[in-house]
Design a protein around this motif. Structure first.
Motif, PDB file in Angstrom:
ATOM      1  N   TRP A 163       0.812  -1.280   0.044  1.00  0.00           N
ATOM      2  CA  TRP A 163      -0.032  -0.077  -0.167  1.00  0.00           C
ATOM      3  C   TRP A 163       0.966   1.123  -0.106  1.00  0.00           C
ATOM      4  O   TRP A 163       1.141   1.792   0.880  1.00  0.00           O
ATOM      5  N   TYR A 181      -3.449  -3.593  -5.921  1.00  0.00           N
ATOM      6  CA  TYR A 181      -4.349  -3.237  -4.776  1.00  0.00           C
ATOM      7  C   TYR A 181      -5.769  -3.128  -5.059  1.00  0.00           C
ATOM      8  O   TYR A 181      -6.759  -3.154  -4.395  1.00  0.00           O
ATOM      9  N   GLN A 189     -14.989  -5.257  -2.526  1.00  0.00           N
ATOM     10  CA  GLN A 189     -16.040  -4.298  -2.268  1.00  0.00           C
ATOM     11  C   GLN A 189     -17.319  -4.742  -2.104  1.00  0.00           C
ATOM     12  O   GLN A 189     -18.406  -4.260  -1.762  1.00  0.00           O
ATOM     13  N   GLY A 213     -12.110   6.228  -3.185  1.00  0.00           N
ATOM     14  CA  GLY A 213     -13.178   5.508  -3.746  1.00  0.00           C
ATOM     15  C   GLY A 213     -12.523   4.394  -4.686  1.00  0.00           C
ATOM     16  O   GLY A 213     -13.183   3.477  -5.333  1.00  0.00           O
ATOM     17  N   GLY A 214     -11.244   4.293  -4.735  1.00  0.00           N
ATOM     18  CA  GLY A 214     -10.715   3.388  -5.681  1.00  0.00           C
ATOM     19  C   GLY A 214     -11.127   3.611  -7.208  1.00  0.00           C
ATOM     20  O   GLY A 214     -11.145   4.747  -7.627  1.00  0.00           O
ATOM     21  N   PHE A 234     -13.324  10.180  -6.129  1.00  0.00           N
ATOM     22  CA  PHE A 234     -12.034  10.929  -5.845  1.00  0.00           C
ATOM     23  C   PHE A 234     -10.813   9.876  -5.246  1.00  0.00           C
ATOM     24  O   PHE A 234     -11.427   9.425  -4.478  1.00  0.00           O
ATOM     25  N   ASP A 235      -9.825   9.788  -5.985  1.00  0.00           N
ATOM     26  CA  ASP A 235      -8.654   9.064  -5.593  1.00  0.00           C
ATOM     27  C   ASP A 235      -7.465   9.623  -6.438  1.00  0.00           C
ATOM     28  O   ASP A 235      -7.614  10.326  -7.187  1.00  0.00           O
ATOM     29  N   VAL A 239      -4.635   5.698  -9.575  1.00  0.00           N
ATOM     30  CA  VAL A 239      -5.831   4.878  -9.300  1.00  0.00           C
ATOM     31  C   VAL A 239      -6.993   5.113 -10.183  1.00  0.00           C
ATOM     32  O   VAL A 239      -7.377   3.984 -10.658  1.00  0.00           O
ATOM     33  N   SER A 255      -5.026  14.070  -4.605  1.00  0.00           N
ATOM     34  CA  SER A 255      -4.697  13.496  -3.361  1.00  0.00           C
ATOM     35  C   SER A 255      -5.444  14.278  -2.398  1.00  0.00           C
ATOM     36  O   SER A 255      -5.280  15.258  -2.307  1.00  0.00           O
ATOM     37  N   ARG A 257      -4.676  14.665   0.707  1.00  0.00           N
ATOM     38  CA  ARG A 257      -3.555  15.252   1.519  1.00  0.00           C
ATOM     39  C   ARG A 257      -2.976  16.671   0.850  1.00  0.00           C
ATOM     40  O   ARG A 257      -2.917  17.483   1.606  1.00  0.00           O
ATOM     41  N   ILE A 271     -15.182   4.931   2.244  1.00  0.00           N
ATOM     42  CA  ILE A 271     -15.235   3.272   2.604  1.00  0.00           C
ATOM     43  C   ILE A 271     -13.703   2.893   2.720  1.00  0.00           C
ATOM     44  O   ILE A 271     -13.219   2.743   1.664  1.00  0.00           O
ATOM     45  N   VAL A 273     -11.393   3.500   4.273  1.00  0.00           N
ATOM     46  CA  VAL A 273     -10.153   4.811   4.044  1.00  0.00           C
ATOM     47  C   VAL A 273      -9.512   5.148   5.096  1.00  0.00           C
ATOM     48  O   VAL A 273      -8.222   5.020   5.452  1.00  0.00           O
ATOM     49  N   ASP A 276      -6.531   3.131   7.057  1.00  0.00           N
ATOM     50  CA  ASP A 276      -5.136   2.922   6.468  1.00  0.00           C
ATOM     51  C   ASP A 276      -4.254   4.195   7.072  1.00  0.00           C
ATOM     52  O   ASP A 276      -2.905   4.059   6.875  1.00  0.00           O
TER      53      ASP A 276
HETATM   54  C1  SAM Z   1      -8.274   0.378   1.315  1.00  0.00           C
HETATM   55  S1  SAM Z   1      -8.401   1.064  -0.367  1.00  0.00           S
HETATM   56  C2  SAM Z   1     -10.293   1.609  -0.180  1.00  0.00           C
HETATM   57  C3  SAM Z   1     -10.682   1.531  -1.624  1.00  0.00           C
HETATM   58  C4  SAM Z   1     -12.424   1.761  -1.566  1.00  0.00           C
HETATM   59  N1  SAM Z   1     -12.673   2.900  -1.043  1.00  0.00           N
HETATM   60  C5  SAM Z   1     -13.114   0.409  -1.196  1.00  0.00           C
HETATM   61  O1  SAM Z   1     -13.580   0.117  -0.067  1.00  0.00           O
HETATM   62  O2  SAM Z   1     -12.782  -0.688  -2.052  1.00  0.00           O
HETATM   63  C6  SAM Z   1      -8.089   2.795   0.055  1.00  0.00           C
HETATM   64  C7  SAM Z   1      -8.093   3.975  -1.044  1.00  0.00           C
HETATM   65  O3  SAM Z   1      -7.686   5.152  -0.657  1.00  0.00           O
HETATM   66  C8  SAM Z   1      -6.888   5.593  -1.559  1.00  0.00           C
HETATM   67  N2  SAM Z   1      -6.290   6.791  -1.165  1.00  0.00           N
HETATM   68  C9  SAM Z   1      -5.003   6.724  -0.122  1.00  0.00           C
HETATM   69  N3  SAM Z   1      -4.268   7.755  -0.147  1.00  0.00           N
HETATM   70  C10 SAM Z   1      -4.942   8.849  -0.539  1.00  0.00           C
HETATM   71  C11 SAM Z   1      -5.050   9.983  -0.894  1.00  0.00           C
HETATM   72  N4  SAM Z   1      -4.051  10.821  -0.296  1.00  0.00           N
HETATM   73  N5  SAM Z   1      -5.654  10.727  -1.789  1.00  0.00           N
HETATM   74  C12 SAM Z   1      -6.591  10.061  -2.456  1.00  0.00           C
HETATM   75  N6  SAM Z   1      -6.973   8.630  -2.171  1.00  0.00           N
HETATM   76  C13 SAM Z   1      -6.251   7.976  -1.427  1.00  0.00           C
HETATM   77  C14 SAM Z   1      -6.237   4.605  -2.108  1.00  0.00           C
HETATM   78  O4  SAM Z   1      -5.772   4.966  -3.549  1.00  0.00           O
HETATM   79  C15 SAM Z   1      -7.290   3.636  -2.283  1.00  0.00           C
HETATM   80  O5  SAM Z   1      -7.992   3.416  -3.342  1.00  0.00           O
END
Ligand code: SAM
Length: 370
Positions: A163, A181, A189, A213-214, A234-235, A239, A255, A257, A271, A273, A276
């Motif tokens: 990750w 991933y 999902q 949202g992947g 938004f991701d 991705v 991002s 962030r 979801i 999120v 992590d």
């Molecule tokens: C554990 S996955 C979950 C994906 C989706 N929500 C699901 O439940 O299947 C976490 C998601 O957060 C996204 N993510 C992590 N850091 C991010 C960031 N800084 N900005 C946007 N998305 C982010 C990842 O790319 C990933 O798609």
């Protein structure tokens, strides 16, 4: 049980005495002979052995998946020599594996010596994403190879490399890594969306944005029930490059962030999120979401939650250790999530414990009208 007159032991153990009593070998063999306690003692013994043997059980399961034994048994029963030849495993070793699979109730052993899929094995193949998750556990298994060291230090882990965004990388992430991933997340999902949408009513929502949202699997599930609801995904750019376009869906790379979140949604979902990320990242994300929601706007958080006063086998063991292995992750209780939400300015907090806590639980909140 503290009041039982036990041979040679104090009938009224002081605080902590009961626990000491259970660790006494004399008590254990006495309990194993008492008619009423015998069943309890046996059940406790079996549960304890299950814990001791758990890592072997999981590796037997992994072998059955990786050798595709479960798949080969999907249509017909087979003998050990037949499966041995198909899987390139010596017949005597295949026999041990199959017998172990039957011991775990994944396979059924017939009187003629053939094996077939038991109900549990068949169910496993039918759960979306489960096979992929089991294969993925190679990484977690490696990270836990020296468990005392794992807990004692924030060592480098395979999961933190799996990750890559956990340390804030966004643009420079290897597309192959994110594709791996994203596939794992998309497959798993299905159940998460199913349970979330049972707990959350989106009627009245005018625009839903799924942050993190992947590739859009959750929003696709939402579309099945609410086909007219405008959505934003938004991701990270790398991705969402794998997301399929759909009617009324806006795909917004970025991002959370570093980039501003788009305005316009009156409901935002997170979801799987939050778990992590560490508290500082989560606090900053919740503040950004609060800023872009209109007054009365809703936030929906759905993920496995742990750390409650009643520890849960799936979330407090599996998910808590998994997210710890990510190095920045943290499975939180609903209470901890509510506290972070309150700090970010949210009100009207509602906790919806999941039907299947190992799939997900939900917390919802609103931005106050005033
Ligand atoms: C554990 S996955 C979950 C994906 C989706 N929500 C699901 O439940 O299947 C976490 C998601 O957060 C996204 N993510 C992590 N850091 C991010 C960031 N800084 N900005 C946007 N998305 C982010 C990842 O790319 C990933 O798609």
């Amino acid at each position: 049980m503290a009041d039982l007159p036990l041979p040679g032991l104090s009938p009224r153990p002081r605080t902590g005495g009961l626990t000491r009593l259970f660790s006494s070998r004399r008590f254990q063999s006495w309990a194993a002979r008492m008619p009423v306690l015998r069943r309890v003692a046996r059940a406790e013994g079996a549960a304890l052995f299950d814990l001791v043997a758990g890592f072997v059980n999981a590796q037997v399961l992994m072998a059955l998946i990786e050798l595709r034994v479960l798949h080969l048994l999907q249509d017909q029963p087979r003998t050990a020599p037949d499966l041995a030849a198909r899987c390139a495993v010596p017949a005597d070793r295949m026999q041990v594996l199959l017998q172990a699979g039957a011991g775990l109730s994944l396979l059924r052993r017939h009187r003629d010596g053939r094996f077939s899929l038991a109900r549990r094995g068949a169910a496993l193949l039918g759960v979306p994403g489960l096979e992929g998750m089991i294969r993925h556990h190679r990484a977690l298994y490696a990270d836990l190879a020296d468990p005392a060291r794992f807990f004692a230090s924030g060592q480098d882990t395979e999961l933190s490399r799996f990750w890559p965004y956990v340390f804030g990388a966004s643009g420079a992430v290897d597309p192959d890594v994110t594709a791996t991933y994203s596939r794992l997340m998309t497959d798993s999902q299905v159940l998460v969306a199913e349970d979330t949408l049972r707990m959350v009513d989106l009627r009245g929502v005018r625009h839903l944005m799924d942050v993190g949202g992947g590739t859009g699997a959750f929003l696709a599930a939402v579309r099945d029930t609410y086909p007219l609801l405008p959505q934003t995904l938004f991701d990270l750019p790398v991705v969402v490059a794998g997301a399929a376009p759909a009617a009324r869906l806006t795909i917004h790379p970025g991002s959370f962030r570093d980039d501003p979140l788009p305005q316009g949604a009156d409901a935002i979902s997170l979801i799987r999120v939050l778990y992590d990320h560490d508290d500082a990242t989560v606090a900053a994300l919740l503040a950004r979401i609060h800023a872009v929601l209109p007054p009365g706007g809703r936030l929906i958080i759905s993920e496995p939650m742990s750390g409650g006063v009643r520890p849960d086998r799936a979330t407090d063991v599996y998910f808590a250790v998994y997210t710890l292995a990510m190095r920045t992750g943290k499975t939180r209780s609903a209470t901890e999530i509510c506290s972070l939400l309150r700090d970010a300015g949210f009100a009207d907090l509602q906790v919806k414990p999941g039907f299947r806590p190992f799939v997900t639980s939900v917390v919802t909140a609103r931005k106050s009208d005033g």
